[in-house]
Design an enzyme around this catalytic site. Sequence first.
Site, PDB file in Angstrom:
ATOM      1  CB  SER A  62      -0.894   0.028   1.238  1.00  0.00           C
ATOM      2  OG  SER A  62      -1.813  -1.027   1.217  1.00  0.00           O
ATOM      3  CB  SER A  63       0.002   4.642  -1.073  1.00  0.00           C
ATOM      4  OG  SER A  63       0.084   5.875  -0.443  1.00  0.00           O
TER       5      SER A  63
END
Length: 140
Positions: A62-63
């Site tokens: 994930s970012s």
Amino acid sequence: MDRITATKTARLAQECSKIFPLSPEIENAIAKTNREEFVPAGFRHNAYKLDALPIGASQYISSPLTVAKMTEYLFPRGADRVLEIGCGSGYQAAVLSHLFRGVFTIERIEPLLLQAKQRFRNLGINNVHTRTDDGQNGWI
């Protein structure tokens, strides 16, 4: 963590906090987690960008901003343990390891979990407990 990496992770935490206000505890947890260790070697030059990156098995890390938001919305103050469904590269669990006495993480894709476990060992993260299973089964 060396000084250069510590500076990069601190900047990443500050950048996330500018976009989405973070509590000091969560900003500190992100600053103490070396994102480069959780990104495949070919993508390490992008580790501190606010992008999701491929980690293999058709999965993505994930970012950092997403991790920051999820952690903030978790509201971990005063909690002792947390269950994470979907360990992936282990980055979210590593961030959580700075906030909880025990992190329990489940991953259904065994090669990803084995890689994450190795990262935890290499980084000296001892409070993350892992299991290969479908997260719908919970921690049984």
